[in-house]
Design a protein around this motif. Structure first.
Motif, mmCIF file in Angstrom:
data_model
loop_
_atom_site.group_PDB
_atom_site.id
_atom_site.type_symbol
_atom_site.label_atom_id
_atom_site.label_comp_id
_atom_site.label_asym_id
_atom_site.label_seq_id
_atom_site.Cartn_x
_atom_site.Cartn_y
_atom_site.Cartn_z
ATOM 1 N N GLY A 41 0.869 -1.088 0.085
ATOM 2 C CA GLY A 41 0.188 0.186 0.055
ATOM 3 C C GLY A 41 1.027 1.401 -0.007
ATOM 4 O O GLY A 41 0.224 2.350 0.424
ATOM 5 N N GLN A 90 -4.833 6.864 -3.261
ATOM 6 C CA GLN A 90 -4.953 5.634 -2.863
ATOM 7 C C GLN A 90 -5.470 5.903 -4.286
ATOM 8 O O GLN A 90 -6.077 4.442 -4.132
ATOM 9 C CB GLN A 90 -6.595 6.808 -1.748
ATOM 10 C CG GLN A 90 -7.184 5.309 -1.924
ATOM 11 C CD GLN A 90 -6.306 4.643 -1.175
ATOM 12 O OE1 GLN A 90 -6.351 4.469 0.072
ATOM 13 N NE2 GLN A 90 -6.431 2.378 -1.191
ATOM 14 N N ASP A 94 -4.759 1.825 -5.320
ATOM 15 C CA ASP A 94 -5.881 0.956 -5.755
ATOM 16 C C ASP A 94 -5.016 0.141 -7.344
ATOM 17 O O ASP A 94 -5.429 -0.605 -7.046
ATOM 18 C CB ASP A 94 -7.486 1.580 -5.879
ATOM 19 C CG ASP A 94 -7.452 2.435 -4.740
ATOM 20 O OD1 ASP A 94 -7.072 1.449 -3.235
ATOM 21 O OD2 ASP A 94 -8.511 3.092 -4.925
ATOM 22 N N LYS A 95 -4.779 0.906 -7.847
ATOM 23 C CA LYS A 95 -4.359 0.645 -9.313
ATOM 24 C C LYS A 95 -3.274 -0.142 -9.322
ATOM 25 O O LYS A 95 -3.152 -1.286 -10.106
ATOM 26 C CB LYS A 95 -3.728 1.950 -10.495
ATOM 27 C CG LYS A 95 -5.393 2.844 -11.206
ATOM 28 C CD LYS A 95 -4.695 3.836 -11.500
ATOM 29 C CE LYS A 95 -6.073 4.894 -11.394
ATOM 30 N NZ LYS A 95 -5.880 5.994 -11.957
ATOM 31 N N ARG A 97 -2.240 -2.333 -6.908
ATOM 32 C CA ARG A 97 -2.405 -3.775 -6.963
ATOM 33 C C ARG A 97 -3.660 -4.547 -7.775
ATOM 34 O O ARG A 97 -3.584 -5.501 -7.580
ATOM 35 C CB ARG A 97 -3.826 -3.369 -5.182
ATOM 36 C CG ARG A 97 -2.905 -2.806 -4.292
ATOM 37 C CD ARG A 97 -3.779 -2.916 -3.224
ATOM 38 N NE ARG A 97 -3.167 -2.848 -1.426
ATOM 39 C CZ ARG A 97 -3.497 -2.059 -0.685
ATOM 40 N NH1 ARG A 97 -4.171 -1.583 -0.032
ATOM 41 N NH2 ARG A 97 -2.190 -2.673 0.909
ATOM 42 N N LYS A 98 -4.579 -4.094 -8.244
ATOM 43 C CA LYS A 98 -4.863 -4.076 -8.928
ATOM 44 C C LYS A 98 -4.082 -4.901 -9.856
ATOM 45 O O LYS A 98 -4.010 -6.214 -10.693
ATOM 46 C CB LYS A 98 -5.808 -3.618 -10.833
ATOM 47 C CG LYS A 98 -6.829 -3.076 -9.522
ATOM 48 C CD LYS A 98 -7.893 -2.321 -10.300
ATOM 49 C CE LYS A 98 -9.160 -2.600 -9.041
ATOM 50 N NZ LYS A 98 -9.779 -1.381 -9.968
#
Length: 126
Positions: A41, A90, A94-95, A97-98
């Motif tokens: 993260g 954030q 998020d991107k 982690r995808k």
């Protein structure tokens, strides 16, 4: 600000980092692996010298999952922006982690390919 030059201990830093800069990417060292900061993260910033991880960082860049800077001035500007913009951080997390999720299982797929090339195993001990 923490500058870490260590092996096997970066997970701790990435897990608490507001932003992570991948060292070795502003000079011809070649950068570092973005997978660990992405998993933990930490929004990723890197320079143009990414030949050690060109394929995966190319995927991060194409998906706007990392910020690429060209020099130290760009690095300072990007870090300042991200420190002040939680929504941008954030979004990067998020991107990223995808991308990591989409690339999981490489070891299993590789082992299956190798196994298919090997002769069948016998049932007994040799």
């Amino acid at each position: 600000l923490y500058i870490a030059d260590t092996l096997g201990e970066l997970g701790l830093f990435y897990s608490v980092a507001t932003v992570a800069f991948l060292g070795g990417s502003l000079v011809p060292v070649g950068g570092h692996n973005p997978i660990e900061p992405a998993q933990l993260g930490a929004p990723i910033v890197h320079g143009p010298e990414i030949h050690n991880f060109a394929e995966i960082l190319g995927a991060f860049d194409a998906a706007d999952a990392a910020v690429k800077v060209l020099d130290s001035a760009g690095l300072a500007k990007a870090i300042a922006y991200l420190l002040q913009n939680e929504e941008a951080r954030q979004g990067l997390i998020d991107k990223a982690r995808k991308i990591v999720a989409a690339n999981e299982g490489a070891l299993i797929r590789t082992m299956a390919e190798i196994d298919a090339l090997l002769p069948p195993r016998s049932g007994g001990l040799a």
